[in-house]
Design a protein around this motif. Structure first.
Motif, PDB file in Angstrom:
ATOM      1  N   ALA A 279      19.189   8.431  -5.509  1.00  0.00           N
ATOM      2  CA  ALA A 279      19.277   7.902  -4.143  1.00  0.00           C
ATOM      3  C   ALA A 279      18.640   8.861  -3.147  1.00  0.00           C
ATOM      4  O   ALA A 279      17.954   8.437  -2.205  1.00  0.00           O
ATOM      5  N   GLN A 282      14.960   8.558  -3.204  1.00  0.00           N
ATOM      6  CA  GLN A 282      14.513   7.357  -2.504  1.00  0.00           C
ATOM      7  C   GLN A 282      14.490   7.573  -0.991  1.00  0.00           C
ATOM      8  O   GLN A 282      13.566   7.111  -0.298  1.00  0.00           O
ATOM      9  N   THR A 286      10.701   7.230   0.181  1.00  0.00           N
ATOM     10  CA  THR A 286      10.454   5.837   0.558  1.00  0.00           C
ATOM     11  C   THR A 286      11.045   5.453   1.914  1.00  0.00           C
ATOM     12  O   THR A 286      10.328   4.985   2.796  1.00  0.00           O
ATOM     13  N   ILE A 287      12.331   5.656   2.086  1.00  0.00           N
ATOM     14  CA  ILE A 287      13.026   5.133   3.264  1.00  0.00           C
ATOM     15  C   ILE A 287      12.667   5.912   4.528  1.00  0.00           C
ATOM     16  O   ILE A 287      12.229   5.334   5.536  1.00  0.00           O
ATOM     17  N   TYR A 377      19.189   1.601  -8.334  1.00  0.00           N
ATOM     18  CA  TYR A 377      18.343   2.152  -7.276  1.00  0.00           C
ATOM     19  C   TYR A 377      16.870   1.828  -7.499  1.00  0.00           C
ATOM     20  O   TYR A 377      16.110   1.652  -6.539  1.00  0.00           O
ATOM     21  N   THR A 378      16.459   1.728  -8.738  1.00  0.00           N
ATOM     22  CA  THR A 378      15.091   1.294  -9.019  1.00  0.00           C
ATOM     23  C   THR A 378      14.888  -0.146  -8.575  1.00  0.00           C
ATOM     24  O   THR A 378      13.877  -0.494  -7.944  1.00  0.00           O
ATOM     25  N   GLU A 381      14.888  -0.636  -4.476  1.00  0.00           N
ATOM     26  CA  GLU A 381      13.960   0.116  -3.627  1.00  0.00           C
ATOM     27  C   GLU A 381      13.079  -0.780  -2.769  1.00  0.00           C
ATOM     28  O   GLU A 381      12.961  -0.576  -1.557  1.00  0.00           O
ATOM     29  N   SER A 382      12.445  -1.785  -3.348  1.00  0.00           N
ATOM     30  CA  SER A 382      11.550  -2.640  -2.566  1.00  0.00           C
ATOM     31  C   SER A 382      12.333  -3.455  -1.539  1.00  0.00           C
ATOM     32  O   SER A 382      11.849  -3.694  -0.427  1.00  0.00           O
ATOM     33  N   ALA A 384      15.224  -2.469  -0.139  1.00  0.00           N
ATOM     34  CA  ALA A 384      15.657  -1.519   0.885  1.00  0.00           C
ATOM     35  C   ALA A 384      14.522  -1.192   1.848  1.00  0.00           C
ATOM     36  O   ALA A 384      14.728  -1.066   3.065  1.00  0.00           O
ATOM     37  N   LEU A 385      13.297  -1.072   1.311  1.00  0.00           N
ATOM     38  CA  LEU A 385      12.137  -0.804   2.162  1.00  0.00           C
ATOM     39  C   LEU A 385      11.880  -1.965   3.115  1.00  0.00           C
ATOM     40  O   LEU A 385      11.679  -1.769   4.320  1.00  0.00           O
ATOM     41  N   TYR A 532      19.437  -7.759  -1.839  1.00  0.00           N
ATOM     42  CA  TYR A 532      19.825  -6.426  -1.377  1.00  0.00           C
ATOM     43  C   TYR A 532      21.351  -6.303  -1.367  1.00  0.00           C
ATOM     44  O   TYR A 532      21.908  -5.303  -1.844  1.00  0.00           O
TER      45      TYR A 532
END
Length: 723
Positions: A279, A282, A286-287, A377-378, A381-382, A384-385, A532
């Motif tokens: 996490a 990420q 990413t976030i 979490y994998t 990810e998309s 959450a983005l 999500y």
């Protein structure tokens, strides 16, 4: 042996780390009290939290649901940060009476200014209700069914627990759902503005210095709590009287020195100290980059216009500060997580925990937690983005989109609840928007819209974009919206929302601004939100089990504190400098000399009022200076976060020595990982507050209300008497 050593480091931190943690004030007896005494505290846990007698908790209300404050006189005088009272100061400001620019000081009770909607909430009692909340929960239930049952049990606890008629029961979860606590709260609703320094003092350094040390900011403002004639909460009335507190904080004039004990009491908002390494990766990769890029663009545009136009500067001051605050925090957070090797350390901790699970034969109960974290979490990810892009663009940074989204919600109300609910919601919206458009600039918002809508179309994973955004031309869309949408001014919006529900909805569907929001919201709620939320629910269940494993497998003396959740907490530490990089060391106290070194006449962020220049030149510091210098800010090892803004910094004896307002940039990662070498909170020295109130503003009426003490001097006198 190596595994045991890692687990010991993870679960039983060294002595210096006793200065981290956010602790429940009703549970301080034992380990926490011993640690605080070790660090120099002269009080007891009962002095901090006492159910039957007045204690420190009774002087520390939650300010307006987002900051902390402290009562500093027997007439309900309330101290908090300038940035916590910023919206109220701004709302009373105009070009003729610019309290942001010039400050405001009430020289009598009659001059104090009311602030509709602002609250101060006191925590009356804390009680563990875990057994009641978890009643009927079984392992065979799905996560969704568990949550439904838990919410039902919470509602029963809230309804059945005793309280006074003017009080409120609230239940909050701790340790990721392994513990539940009941808070009895009373909320005062008549809060009046008493004093605020000009922004050149209260916001000195502005966004350049935000999250930075050395700091030289007088970040404070003063309010007063009013109550009815029975000293109970009441809506604003001219008949109300100043609140008489159960306890108020005496103020120490003795100042601070390195290694002095500090206790910070307040309402920290949200932390995630026990997130797994995947996490944190990420967040870093990413976030945070997405959030920062969006706010980079919005802030650059707003700043350009604010520097060029005094009216826009007033309109956007509070909005700009709010957006910039977390933008800079996320930058420092990423830097700190990387510098402190938080991911690597968490991976070591996870490896040690896995070995302990295997050693204790707990594989069936806990063995799949970390692999499941990796999987979920994998997957998330998309989603959450896409969620971050949606929140940052629609709800936080483009005002036209945020207003149009309120209209989108209005349509949902009609579809789901009918015409009467629509009428009620519409009327409230129209009334609320009048104040919102007072601080709106079409010119600024149009440029922000164009920049952010282009970032949205580029950054959101293509499978989650509305069809209308594919091959979209940002400039053409912006021109269309801001030339034709009703959402660009209040009169047009008010007209748009007039009529019965079907008429309003028909008009909304023809508005180009509404059409953009509808496309974005429909795509988000159809393609992003459901999955999500499903994945987030599964992750929450894993976090609960992960925390259960930590609590179960830890030594009895392990220092595992609950994450922040906007409930009252204690964090303790010491005044201490730090080394952010090789060959650099920062002292823990700054002085007025530093303001003058940064001073740039006429600058937006570093100008200095003429009166302050004169006081400095004359070294006219009164009883508040020390060795010919005027202290301003100091830092400590207290573990703080958002929500601790305005928290009292309390000395070993229970006196006020400052108020918390920030963290150092390198330590902002403490929401995820507290590093005692880098994590420092920033506080205003209370002597600088008094100096500004007294010598700068001449508000001696306020100084006369306070109880000023010299605990260090009294201690020395006592020792001499014994000799």
């Amino acid at each position: 042996m190596k595994i045991f050593r890692l687990l010991f480091i993870f679960l039983s931190l060294p002595l210096f780390a006793q200065q981290g943690g956010m602790w429940i004030p009703s549970l301080l007896e034992g380990m926490n009290e011993a640690e605080m005494t070790n660090l120099g505290m002269k009080m007891t846990a009962q002095d901090i939290y006492n159910l039957n007698n007045a204690s420190l908790k009774d002087a520390v209300p939650h300010f307006n649901g987002g900051c902390t404050s402290e009562v500093i006189s027997k007439q309900g005088l309330l101290l908090t940060n300038h940035h916590c009272g910023y919206s109220q100061i701004q709302s009373h400001s105009s070009l003729e009476h610019d309290y942001l620019e010039n400050g405001f000081w009430a020289m009598s009770l009659k001059e104090e200014l009311p602030n509709p909607g602002v609250t101060a909430s006191f925590m009356v009692r804390i009680e563990d209700v875990t057994t009641q909340v978890m009643n009927g929960i079984t392992e065979a239930m799905t996560e969704a069914d568990k949550q439904i049952k838990i919410e039902e049990n919470i509602a029963n606890v809230v309804q059945s627990s005793p309280k006074e008629a003017w009080q409120e029961n609230r239940v909050r979860t701790f340790y990721e759902g392994n513990q539940y606590m009941l808070f009895v709260v009373e909320t005062y609703k008549d809060i009046r503005l008493v004093g605020a320094p000009p922004s050149s003092i209260g916001k000195f350094g502005s966004d350049t210095d935000n999250w930075i040390w050395p700091r030289h900011t007088g970040d404070f403002s003063l309010f007063r709590i009013y109550a009815d004639k029975n000293n109970r909460p009441a809506e604003y009335s001219e008949d109300n009287v100043p609140y008489t507190p159960k306890h108020f904080l005496p103020i120490s004039l003795d100042g601070v020195a390195e290694d002095d004990f500090t206790l910070v009491f307040g309402y920290p908002g949200t932390t995630d100290e026990y997130l797994p390494s995947v996490a944190i990766e990420q967040v870093i990769n990413t976030i945070n980059p997405a959030r920062i890029a969006i706010r980079d663009a919005a802030l650059a545009i707003q700043d350009k216009y604010m520097r060029a136009d005094p009216q826009i500067k007033i309109q956007y001051a509070s909005k700009f500060a709010r957006i910039a605050n977390y933008w800079k925090k996320w930058k420092g957070e990423t830097l700190g997580l990387t510098k402190s090797n938080a991911v690597g350390i968490k991976k070591q901790q996870e490896s040690a925990l896995t070995s302990q699970i295997n050693k204790k034969g707990k594989q069936q109960e806990y063995g799949q937690i970390l692999p499941q974290f990796e999987k979920y979490y994998t997957e998330i990810e998309s989603y959450a983005l896409a969620r971050e892009y949606y929140l940052e663009t629609v709800l936080r940074n483009v005002e036209l989109l945020r207003t149009a989204y309120q209209a989108y919600q209005l349509k949902q109300v009609y579809d789901n609840r009918g015409a009467q609910s629509f009428e009620d919601r519409r009327n409230n919206m129209v009334e609320r928007l009048e104040g919102q458009y007072k601080d709106y600039s079409k010119q600024v918002d149009e440029e922000v819209f164009e920049a952010l809508i282009a970032l949205y179309a580029k950054g959101v994973p293509q499978q989650f974009l509305p069809d209308s955004f594919k091959n979209m031309n940002a400039q053409q869309l912006t021109d269309k919206v801001y030339k034709n949408s009703a959402f660009v001014d209040y009169a047009s919006v008010k007209n748009l929302l007039e009529g019965d529900a079907e008429t309003v909805i028909a008009k909304l569907n023809s508005d180009p601004g509404f059409q953009v929001v509808k496309d974005m919201a429909d795509a988000y709620f159809e393609k992003v939100a459901p999955k999500y939320e499903e994945l987030e629910l599964n992750i929450s269940g894993l976090e609960r089990d992960y925390m259960k494993a930590l609590l179960e497998l830890s030594p009895k003396d392990a220092r595992i504190f609950p994450n922040a959740n906007s409930t009252l907490r204690v964090t303790y530490g010491k005044v201490a400098g730090y080394s952010p990089a090789d060959a650099i060391y920062y002292e823990p106290v700054t002085h007025l000399e530093g303001v003058m070194q940064k001073y740039v006449p006429g600058d937006y962020e570093f100008d200095v009022p003429q009166k302050l220049l004169e006081l400095y030149k004359a070294k006219d510091y009164g009883q508040y200076g020390e060795n010919g210098k005027m202290p301003i800010n100091f830092i400590g090892t207290n573990h703080t976060t958002g929500g601790n803004s305005g928290s009292p910094a309390i000395d070993a004896y229970g006196n006020l020595i400052g108020l918390n307002f920030d963290r150092v940039w390198e330590g902002t990662m403490s929401d995820y990982y507290y590093d005692p070498a880098l994590s420092r909170n920033i506080m205003v020295d209370i002597r600088y507050v008094l100096f500004i109130v007294d010598k700068y503003a001449g508000a001696k009426n306020l100084i006369d209300e306070l109880m000023l003490v010299h605990p260090k001097k009294e201690k020395r006198k006592s020792k001499n008497r014994k000799k």
